[in-house]
Design a protein around this motif. Structure first.
Motif, PDB file in Angstrom:
ATOM      1  N   TRP A 141       0.535  -1.024  -4.806  1.00 53.42           N
ATOM      2  CA  TRP A 141       1.002  -0.005  -5.604  1.00 53.42           C
ATOM      3  C   TRP A 141       2.538   0.140  -5.593  1.00 53.42           C
ATOM      4  O   TRP A 141       3.222   0.533  -6.572  1.00 53.42           O
ATOM      5  CB  TRP A 141       0.468   1.341  -4.628  1.00 53.42           C
ATOM      6  N   THR A 142       3.151  -0.119  -4.461  1.00 51.79           N
ATOM      7  CA  THR A 142       4.726  -0.002  -4.542  1.00 51.79           C
ATOM      8  C   THR A 142       5.417  -0.907  -5.644  1.00 51.79           C
ATOM      9  O   THR A 142       6.540  -0.723  -6.298  1.00 51.79           O
ATOM     10  CB  THR A 142       5.376  -0.321  -3.358  1.00 51.79           C
ATOM     11  N   TYR A 143       4.790  -2.444  -5.929  1.00 49.74           N
ATOM     12  CA  TYR A 143       5.285  -3.355  -6.779  1.00 49.74           C
ATOM     13  C   TYR A 143       4.967  -2.478  -8.166  1.00 49.74           C
ATOM     14  O   TYR A 143       6.118  -2.546  -8.700  1.00 49.74           O
ATOM     15  CB  TYR A 143       4.279  -4.484  -6.579  1.00 49.74           C
ATOM     16  N   GLU A 144       4.076  -2.059  -8.581  1.00 49.73           N
ATOM     17  CA  GLU A 144       3.741  -1.287  -9.775  1.00 49.73           C
ATOM     18  C   GLU A 144       4.584  -0.255  -9.968  1.00 49.73           C
ATOM     19  O   GLU A 144       5.498   0.157 -10.969  1.00 49.73           O
ATOM     20  CB  GLU A 144       2.236  -1.023  -9.969  1.00 49.73           C
ATOM     21  N   ASP A 145       4.843   0.706  -8.798  1.00 45.65           N
ATOM     22  CA  ASP A 145       5.667   1.702  -8.894  1.00 45.65           C
ATOM     23  C   ASP A 145       7.129   1.537  -9.329  1.00 45.65           C
ATOM     24  O   ASP A 145       7.699   2.234 -10.026  1.00 45.65           O
ATOM     25  CB  ASP A 145       5.670   2.693  -7.648  1.00 45.65           C
ATOM     26  N   ALA A 167      -4.799   8.279  -1.379  1.00 39.84           N
ATOM     27  CA  ALA A 167      -4.520   7.628  -2.519  1.00 39.84           C
ATOM     28  C   ALA A 167      -5.483   6.462  -2.443  1.00 39.84           C
ATOM     29  O   ALA A 167      -5.595   5.641  -3.342  1.00 39.84           O
ATOM     30  CB  ALA A 167      -3.013   6.995  -2.483  1.00 39.84           C
ATOM     31  N   GLY A 168      -6.285   6.249  -1.277  1.00 36.36           N
ATOM     32  CA  GLY A 168      -7.546   5.114  -1.269  1.00 36.36           C
ATOM     33  C   GLY A 168      -6.689   3.740  -0.875  1.00 36.36           C
ATOM     34  O   GLY A 168      -7.346   2.786  -1.145  1.00 36.36           O
ATOM     35  N   TRP A 169      -5.662   3.700  -0.156  1.00 36.84           N
ATOM     36  CA  TRP A 169      -5.046   2.510   0.045  1.00 36.84           C
ATOM     37  C   TRP A 169      -5.875   2.048   1.434  1.00 36.84           C
ATOM     38  O   TRP A 169      -5.823   2.736   2.454  1.00 36.84           O
ATOM     39  CB  TRP A 169      -3.460   2.384   0.408  1.00 36.84           C
ATOM     40  N   LYS A 170      -6.462   0.894   1.169  1.00 41.55           N
ATOM     41  CA  LYS A 170      -7.412   0.468   2.387  1.00 41.55           C
ATOM     42  C   LYS A 170      -6.575  -0.370   3.625  1.00 41.55           C
ATOM     43  O   LYS A 170      -6.980  -0.154   4.724  1.00 41.55           O
ATOM     44  CB  LYS A 170      -8.352  -0.628   1.814  1.00 41.55           C
ATOM     45  N   ASP A 171      -5.393  -0.851   3.073  1.00 42.87           N
ATOM     46  CA  ASP A 171      -4.551  -1.415   4.163  1.00 42.87           C
ATOM     47  C   ASP A 171      -3.018  -1.415   3.466  1.00 42.87           C
ATOM     48  O   ASP A 171      -2.935  -0.998   2.406  1.00 42.87           O
ATOM     49  CB  ASP A 171      -4.974  -2.738   4.430  1.00 42.87           C
ATOM     50  N   GLU A 172      -2.064  -2.051   4.380  1.00 43.48           N
ATOM     51  CA  GLU A 172      -0.702  -2.178   3.793  1.00 43.48           C
ATOM     52  C   GLU A 172      -0.684  -2.871   2.516  1.00 43.48           C
ATOM     53  O   GLU A 172       0.280  -3.054   1.891  1.00 43.48           O
ATOM     54  CB  GLU A 172       0.134  -2.744   4.961  1.00 43.48           C
ATOM     55  N   PHE A 173      -1.788  -3.813   2.475  1.00 49.46           N
ATOM     56  CA  PHE A 173      -1.286  -4.967   1.292  1.00 49.46           C
ATOM     57  C   PHE A 173      -1.817  -4.191   0.029  1.00 49.46           C
ATOM     58  O   PHE A 173      -1.312  -4.306  -1.194  1.00 49.46           O
ATOM     59  CB  PHE A 173      -2.541  -6.106   1.220  1.00 49.46           C
ATOM     60  N   ALA A 174      -2.775  -3.090   0.026  1.00 47.95           N
ATOM     61  CA  ALA A 174      -3.154  -2.332  -0.968  1.00 47.95           C
ATOM     62  C   ALA A 174      -1.860  -1.361  -1.477  1.00 47.95           C
ATOM     63  O   ALA A 174      -1.419  -1.251  -2.680  1.00 47.95           O
ATOM     64  CB  ALA A 174      -4.410  -1.525  -1.069  1.00 47.95           C
ATOM     65  N   TYR A 175      -1.192  -0.907  -0.441  1.00 43.70           N
ATOM     66  CA  TYR A 175      -0.068  -0.067  -0.517  1.00 43.70           C
ATOM     67  C   TYR A 175       1.222  -0.908  -1.194  1.00 43.70           C
ATOM     68  O   TYR A 175       1.984  -0.520  -2.114  1.00 43.70           O
ATOM     69  CB  TYR A 175       0.647   0.460   0.757  1.00 43.70           C
ATOM     70  N   ALA A 176       1.230  -2.364  -0.759  1.00 40.60           N
ATOM     71  CA  ALA A 176       2.389  -3.128  -1.376  1.00 40.60           C
ATOM     72  C   ALA A 176       2.155  -3.265  -2.898  1.00 40.60           C
ATOM     73  O   ALA A 176       2.998  -3.453  -3.533  1.00 40.60           O
ATOM     74  CB  ALA A 176       2.252  -4.476  -0.581  1.00 40.60           C
TER      75      ALA A 176
END
Length: 199
Positions: A144-148, A133-142
Motif C-alpha cells: 500500500w505504501t509503495y502505491e500511495d 484497511a485490511g492489511w493482514k501483515d506488514e508486507f500488505a502495508y508495504a
C-alpha cells in the motif's frame, strides 16, 4: 483552544494588505515548525475575515501535505500574490506555488525534495489502520505504501505543472531524498516558471 490552534495563531499575522505566515516564528524545533491542519483552518478564516489582504508572505518548513495544499487552494481561490521570505522549504514551497504572482524577497530560497515520512510514523499508521484497511501483515502495508507514494509523487508533479512550472523542473524536484533539499537558483526558478513577474 488546543495546542495546535495556539501554534497557528502565533505564526500568522495580518498587517494591512498582507498576511504573514512564518512556521518558524515560535520555535527552532523542526517538528514544531511543521505546517499543520490547524494552520489551514486559521489561514482560511483570516483570509475570509480580512478581505483587504492581497499578498501572503511565507517562510518556514514543510509538514502536512494536506494542509499545504489546502492553504494553496485558499490562495488560488482568493487570487492572492505570494512572496517568499528567508527559507521556504517543502510544504512551504507548495503554499508558495498557489500565488497569482510569486516572488522572492532578497536572499530568500525555495527548497524542494521528495516526500517522505519517518519509520515511527509508518509503524503508528500501520497499527492504527491495519484492521480497517485490511492489511493482514506488514508486507500488505508495504504494498500500500509503495502505491500511495507513487500517487503522492504524481499529484505533486501534476500540481506543479498546473501552476505553470516546466515539466523538467517538476521532475527534478523528485530527485533529492526526503533528508536532502534542493535550492534552485533564482535563474532556474524564473526559467521554469516558478517565479512570476509582479503585476
Amino acid at each position: 483552544m488546543n495546542i495546535s490552534d495556539a501554534t497557528a495563531k502565533d505564526r500568522m499575522t495580518v498587517d494591512g494588505h498582507t498576511l504573514i505566515f512564518d512556521t518558524s516564528a515560535i520555535s527552532s524545533d523542526d517538528e514544531s515548525n511543521a505546517i499543520l491542519r490547524s494552520d489551514a483552518n486559521l489561514f482560511g478564516d483570516l483570509i475570509m475575515n480580512n478581505p483587504s489582504v492581497d499578498t501572503v508572505i511565507v517562510s518556514g518548513d514543510g509538514g502536512s501535505l494536506y494542509a499545504s495544499y489546502e492553504i494553496a487552494r485558499t490562495i488560488m481561490t482568493f487570487d492572492l500574490n505570494v512572496v517568499a521570505r528567508g527559507d521556504c522549504e517543502s510544504g512551504c514551497a507548495i503554499v508558495f506555488l498557489g500565488g497569482k504572482t510569486r516572488t522572492l524577497e532578497k536572499g530568500a530560497r525555495l527548497g524542494f525534495h521528495r516526500s517522505s515520512t519517518e519509520a515511527d510514523n509508518h509503524k503508528k499508521h500501520y497499527e492504527l489502520r491495519k484492521d480497517k484497511a485490511g492489511w493482514k501483515d506488514e508486507f500488505a502495508y508495504a504494498r500500500w505504501t509503495y502505491e500511495d507514494g507513487q500517487i503522492v509523487a504524481r499529484d505533486f508533479i501534476a500540481y506543479l505543472i498546473q501552476r505553470g512550472v516546466a515539466v523538467d523542473f517538476a521532475l527534478r524536484t523528485l530527485i533529492p531524498s526526503g533528508d536532502d533539499m534542493w535550492y534552485p537558483s533564482i535563474e532556474e526558478l524564473a526559467k521554469a516558471g516558478v517565479l512570476t513577474e509582479p503585476e
